[in-house]
Design a protein around this motif. Structure first.
Motif, PDB file in Angstrom:
ATOM      1  N   GLN A  66      31.144 -34.819 -41.670  1.00 11.40           N
ATOM      2  CA  GLN A  66      30.521 -33.685 -40.987  1.00 11.40           C
ATOM      3  C   GLN A  66      29.007 -33.810 -41.176  1.00 11.40           C
ATOM      4  OE1 GLN A  66      33.568 -33.095 -42.960  1.00 11.40           O
ATOM      5  NE2 GLN A  66      34.248 -33.612 -40.889  1.00 11.40           N
ATOM      6  N   VAL A  67      28.276 -33.832 -40.060  1.00 10.93           N
ATOM      7  CA  VAL A  67      26.845 -34.147 -40.129  1.00 10.93           C
ATOM      8  C   VAL A  67      25.947 -32.911 -40.118  1.00 10.93           C
ATOM      9  CG1 VAL A  67      27.169 -36.412 -39.097  1.00 10.93           C
ATOM     10  CG2 VAL A  67      26.720 -34.446 -37.605  1.00 10.93           C
ATOM     11  N   GLY A  68      26.530 -31.748 -39.949  1.00 10.51           N
ATOM     12  CA  GLY A  68      25.709 -30.551 -39.943  1.00 10.51           C
ATOM     13  C   GLY A  68      26.529 -29.319 -39.617  1.00 10.51           C
ATOM     14  N   ILE A  69      25.873 -28.173 -39.725  1.00  8.61           N
ATOM     15  CA  ILE A  69      26.487 -26.888 -39.401  1.00  8.61           C
ATOM     16  C   ILE A  69      25.578 -26.158 -38.421  1.00  8.61           C
ATOM     17  CG2 ILE A  69      27.226 -24.634 -40.285  1.00  8.61           C
ATOM     18  CD1 ILE A  69      27.713 -25.930 -42.989  1.00  8.61           C
ATOM     19  N   GLY A  70      26.166 -25.592 -37.377  1.00 10.15           N
ATOM     20  CA  GLY A  70      25.444 -24.722 -36.459  1.00 10.15           C
ATOM     21  C   GLY A  70      26.075 -23.349 -36.476  1.00 10.15           C
ATOM     22  N   VAL A  71      25.258 -22.311 -36.551  1.00  6.23           N
ATOM     23  CA  VAL A  71      25.770 -20.944 -36.645  1.00  6.23           C
ATOM     24  C   VAL A  71      25.161 -20.081 -35.544  1.00  6.23           C
ATOM     25  CG1 VAL A  71      26.170 -18.968 -38.164  1.00  6.23           C
ATOM     26  CG2 VAL A  71      25.814 -21.240 -39.166  1.00  6.23           C
ATOM     27  N   ARG A 294      30.168 -18.900 -11.985  1.00 12.20           N
ATOM     28  CA  ARG A 294      30.721 -18.588 -13.299  1.00 12.20           C
ATOM     29  C   ARG A 294      30.702 -19.827 -14.193  1.00 12.20           C
ATOM     30  NH1 ARG A 294      35.861 -14.909 -11.588  1.00 12.20           N
ATOM     31  NH2 ARG A 294      35.972 -16.492  -9.966  1.00 12.20           N
ATOM     32  N   SER A 295      30.671 -19.585 -15.474  1.00 15.83           N
ATOM     33  CA  SER A 295      30.635 -20.681 -16.441  1.00 15.83           C
ATOM     34  C   SER A 295      31.834 -21.600 -16.275  1.00 15.83           C
ATOM     35  CB  SER A 295      30.607 -20.123 -17.865  1.00 15.83           C
ATOM     36  OG  SER A 295      30.715 -21.159 -18.815  1.00 15.83           O
ATOM     37  N   LYS A 296      31.602 -22.888 -16.470  1.00 11.06           N
ATOM     38  CA  LYS A 296      32.691 -23.866 -16.462  1.00 11.06           C
ATOM     39  C   LYS A 296      33.392 -23.921 -17.817  1.00 11.06           C
ATOM     40  CE  LYS A 296      30.334 -27.040 -13.241  1.00 11.06           C
ATOM     41  NZ  LYS A 296      29.831 -28.429 -13.071  1.00 11.06           N
ATOM     42  N   LEU A 297      32.785 -23.327 -18.827  1.00  6.04           N
ATOM     43  CA  LEU A 297      33.285 -23.439 -20.185  1.00  6.04           C
ATOM     44  C   LEU A 297      34.223 -22.281 -20.525  1.00  6.04           C
ATOM     45  CD1 LEU A 297      29.938 -24.450 -21.912  1.00  6.04           C
ATOM     46  CD2 LEU A 297      31.703 -25.951 -20.975  1.00  6.04           C
ATOM     47  N   GLU A 298      35.145 -22.534 -21.423  1.00 12.05           N
ATOM     48  CA  GLU A 298      36.115 -21.523 -21.828  1.00 12.05           C
ATOM     49  C   GLU A 298      35.398 -20.372 -22.533  1.00 12.05           C
ATOM     50  OE1 GLU A 298      40.242 -21.306 -24.490  1.00 12.05           O
ATOM     51  OE2 GLU A 298      39.219 -23.223 -24.154  1.00 12.05           O
ATOM     52  N   LYS A 299      35.600 -19.158 -22.035  1.00  7.25           N
ATOM     53  CA  LYS A 299      34.801 -18.027 -22.518  1.00  7.25           C
ATOM     54  C   LYS A 299      34.974 -17.769 -24.007  1.00  7.25           C
ATOM     55  CE  LYS A 299      37.968 -14.147 -21.568  1.00  7.25           C
ATOM     56  NZ  LYS A 299      38.052 -13.652 -22.954  1.00  7.25           N
ATOM     57  N   ASP A 300      36.166 -18.006 -24.544  1.00  8.33           N
ATOM     58  CA  ASP A 300      36.406 -17.737 -25.957  1.00  8.33           C
ATOM     59  C   ASP A 300      35.874 -18.839 -26.865  1.00  8.33           C
ATOM     60  OD1 ASP A 300      37.683 -15.335 -25.392  1.00  8.33           O
ATOM     61  OD2 ASP A 300      39.624 -16.310 -25.123  1.00  8.33           O
ATOM     62  N   LYS A 301      35.445 -19.966 -26.280  1.00 11.64           N
ATOM     63  CA  LYS A 301      34.993 -21.094 -27.086  1.00 11.64           C
ATOM     64  C   LYS A 301      33.528 -21.458 -26.841  1.00 11.64           C
ATOM     65  CE  LYS A 301      39.076 -22.174 -28.943  1.00 11.64           C
ATOM     66  NZ  LYS A 301      40.006 -21.353 -28.209  1.00 11.64           N
ATOM     67  N   VAL A 302      32.900 -20.844 -25.830  1.00 12.06           N
ATOM     68  CA  VAL A 302      31.540 -21.250 -25.481  1.00 12.06           C
ATOM     69  C   VAL A 302      30.572 -21.000 -26.639  1.00 12.06           C
ATOM     70  CG1 VAL A 302      30.991 -19.030 -24.371  1.00 12.06           C
ATOM     71  CG2 VAL A 302      29.723 -21.085 -23.727  1.00 12.06           C
ATOM     72  N   GLY A 303      30.755 -19.903 -27.376  1.00 11.76           N
ATOM     73  CA  GLY A 303      29.881 -19.617 -28.507  1.00 11.76           C
ATOM     74  C   GLY A 303      30.048 -20.629 -29.621  1.00 11.76           C
ATOM     75  N   LEU A 304      31.289 -21.059 -29.858  1.00 15.16           N
ATOM     76  CA  LEU A 304      31.555 -22.064 -30.880  1.00 15.16           C
ATOM     77  C   LEU A 304      30.940 -23.407 -30.502  1.00 15.16           C
ATOM     78  CD1 LEU A 304      33.048 -22.957 -33.468  1.00 15.16           C
ATOM     79  CD2 LEU A 304      35.028 -23.476 -32.018  1.00 15.16           C
ATOM     80  N   ILE A 305      31.119 -23.803 -29.251  1.00 12.85           N
ATOM     81  CA  ILE A 305      30.538 -25.061 -28.785  1.00 12.85           C
ATOM     82  C   ILE A 305      29.018 -25.000 -28.867  1.00 12.85           C
ATOM     83  CG2 ILE A 305      30.258 -26.578 -26.782  1.00 12.85           C
ATOM     84  CD1 ILE A 305      33.096 -25.697 -25.932  1.00 12.85           C
ATOM     85  N   GLY A 306      28.450 -23.856 -28.463  1.00 12.75           N
ATOM     86  CA  GLY A 306      26.999 -23.699 -28.520  1.00 12.75           C
ATOM     87  C   GLY A 306      26.466 -23.755 -29.938  1.00 12.75           C
ATOM     88  N   ALA A 307      27.195 -23.155 -30.876  1.00 13.15           N
ATOM     89  CA  ALA A 307      26.787 -23.232 -32.280  1.00 13.15           C
ATOM     90  C   ALA A 307      26.784 -24.681 -32.744  1.00 13.15           C
ATOM     91  CB  ALA A 307      27.731 -22.393 -33.145  1.00 13.15           C
ATOM     92  N   ALA A 308      27.810 -25.432 -32.337  1.00  9.32           N
ATOM     93  CA  ALA A 308      27.863 -26.853 -32.702  1.00  9.32           C
ATOM     94  C   ALA A 308      26.721 -27.625 -32.062  1.00  9.32           C
ATOM     95  CB  ALA A 308      29.205 -27.444 -32.284  1.00  9.32           C
ATOM     96  N   VAL A 309      26.350 -27.261 -30.842  1.00  8.75           N
ATOM     97  CA  VAL A 309      25.241 -27.946 -30.165  1.00  8.75           C
ATOM     98  C   VAL A 309      23.958 -27.818 -30.964  1.00  8.75           C
ATOM     99  CG1 VAL A 309      23.718 -27.894 -28.147  1.00  8.75           C
ATOM    100  CG2 VAL A 309      26.190 -27.861 -27.826  1.00  8.75           C
ATOM    101  N   ILE A 310      23.650 -26.617 -31.449  1.00  4.76           N
ATOM    102  CA  ILE A 310      22.412 -26.480 -32.220  1.00  4.76           C
ATOM    103  C   ILE A 310      22.531 -27.210 -33.558  1.00  4.76           C
ATOM    104  CG2 ILE A 310      21.766 -24.323 -31.068  1.00  4.76           C
ATOM    105  CD1 ILE A 310      22.437 -22.861 -33.699  1.00  4.76           C
ATOM    106  N   GLY A 311      23.762 -27.335 -34.060  1.00  6.76           N
ATOM    107  CA  GLY A 311      23.966 -28.121 -35.263  1.00  6.76           C
ATOM    108  C   GLY A 311      23.757 -29.603 -35.031  1.00  6.76           C
ATOM    109  N   MET A 312      23.918 -30.043 -33.791  1.00  7.58           N
ATOM    110  CA  MET A 312      23.711 -31.450 -33.440  1.00  7.58           C
ATOM    111  C   MET A 312      22.245 -31.770 -33.193  1.00  7.58           C
ATOM    112  SD  MET A 312      26.643 -31.761 -30.534  1.00  7.58           S
ATOM    113  CE  MET A 312      28.279 -31.087 -30.773  1.00  7.58           C
ATOM    114  N   ASN A 313      21.447 -30.746 -32.948  1.00  4.37           N
ATOM    115  CA  ASN A 313      20.053 -30.947 -32.533  1.00  4.37           C
ATOM    116  C   ASN A 313      19.100 -30.300 -33.536  1.00  4.37           C
ATOM    117  OD1 ASN A 313      20.209 -32.115 -29.599  1.00  4.37           O
ATOM    118  ND2 ASN A 313      21.754 -30.512 -29.703  1.00  4.37           N
ATOM    119  N   LEU A 314      19.268 -30.620 -34.805  1.00  2.31           N
ATOM    120  CA  LEU A 314      18.489 -29.962 -35.848  1.00  2.31           C
ATOM    121  C   LEU A 314      16.989 -30.157 -35.667  1.00  2.31           C
ATOM    122  CD1 LEU A 314      20.819 -30.871 -38.818  1.00  2.31           C
ATOM    123  CD2 LEU A 314      20.454 -28.622 -37.877  1.00  2.31           C
ATOM    124  N   GLY A 315      16.582 -31.319 -35.205  1.00  2.00           N
ATOM    125  CA  GLY A 315      15.150 -31.571 -35.040  1.00  2.00           C
ATOM    126  C   GLY A 315      14.534 -30.714 -33.968  1.00  2.00           C
TER     127      GLY A 315
END
Length: 321
Positions: A66-71, A294-315
């Motif tokens: 695991q390379v990081g955490i996004g919240v 409308r969003s292409k992403l699953e509404k119940d998971k978009v926040g989780l995916i987005g949190a992971a995205v910021i965890g992937m882009n720490l810089g």
């Protein structure tokens, strides 16, 4: 399954915490939901840490590293310093959450507002793959937006950009909002606002189907009742759709996006979505070339995916190590 790396995503909302493991390609390897407690930030963090312990011990991780955490967090977040500033006005207790999680796990941590995270998910894996200029409008329990201009999301000098739920759309309204003003769109067109509108007017519509379930009434129930031609529900939904269309047209004039993305549970209702589109004036949105969608992403998971995205882009997003 041999996956080398993943990111831990944590989506902390008003009613639940969703923790999951996400690959850099946006695939969710595992996730579990926990009840949240946003009575105050101290309690919310305590519940979050207990949930993370449970996930680590009882669910575990699939990737080798695991390379990081996004919240993603409800409220105002200083992503540069890794500090959760407040849940809402009046519930302010700045907490260095990135540092707390870093000490606990040894991993780099990034924080972000929940709607900012959803916008980042759209940017990375949704409509953002087709345009660098879009608005993500989340219409759920509350109402807020993320603005992406030339590929960059706007967060503001005090990390408070996008709180367009507090745009006044009825200057003659006597409906008070928690922000201190009256006539804010969040009080009329969000999931909670739609429910509150129904409760305010039920006394004038005693034959409404909504009168049978006042104690358990939800915005979703009002939306469904409008589809079934309930008079009160129809009026509430018609007004909410009109005001959301007006809000969209005002936002379009501000940032000139190519796309407006509607997220959140409320706009998943097809009847409501079509009413919003019907109220858009063609000349005003003529440059929204990729449409109001409308969003292409699953509404119940978009926040989780987005949190992971910021965890992937720490810089880029301001992590804390």
């Amino acid at each position: 399954m041999n996956i080398q790396e993943s990111v831990i995503g944590i989506d902390l909302g008003g009613t639940k915490i969703l923790i999951g493991e996400v690959t850099k390609g946006g695939e969710i390897l595992g996730a579990k939901s926990y009840a949240s407690n946003t009575e105050n930030q101290t309690k919310a963090v305590e519940v979050l840490l207990n949930a993370l312990d449970d996930y680590t011990q009882n669910i575990g991780f699939i990737a080798e590293k695991q390379v990081g955490i996004g919240v993603g967090l409800v409220g105002r977040v200083d992503y540069k310093s890794g500090i959760w500033l407040e849940i809402e006005p009046g519930k302010t207790n700045p907490i260095p959450l990135a540092e707390i999680l870093n000490v606990k796990t040894g991993l780099s941590v990034s924080l972000g507002n929940d709607v900012v995270c959803a916008t980042m998910a759209e940017k990375q894996f949704g409509w953002g793959r087709e345009t660098n200029d879009f608005i993500y409008l989340n219409v759920g329990t509350g109402l807020a937006a993320g603005f992406v201009v030339e590929g960059r999301i706007t967060q503001g000098g005090h990390f408070n950009a996008g709180e367009i739920g507090h745009t006044v759309i009825d200057i003659h309204s006597d409906i008070a909002c928690g922000c201190g003003r009256r006539g804010c769109i969040e009080r009329l067109a969000s999931g909670l606002g739609i429910k509150e509108e129904a409760l305010r007017h039920l006394k004038d519509y005693p034959k409404s189907v909504l009168a049978k379930n006042q104690a358990e009434l939800t915005g979703k129930m009002v939306l469904h009742a409008a589809e079934e031609k309930d008079e009160l529900s129809g009026k509430i939904i018609d007004n909410a759709a009109l005001q959301l269309a007006n809000l969209i047209m005002n936002m379009v004039r501000t940032t000139d996006p190519e796309c407006v993305i509607l997220g959140g549970g409320v706009t998943r209702n097809e009847h409501f979505f079509q009413k919003i589109l019907d109220n858009l004036q063609s000349n005003t949105i003529r440059f929204v070339t990729k449409g109001v969608v409308r969003s292409k992403l699953e509404k119940d998971k978009v926040g989780l995916i987005g949190a992971a995205v910021i965890g992937m882009n720490l810089g880029n997003e301001g992590g804390k190590e």
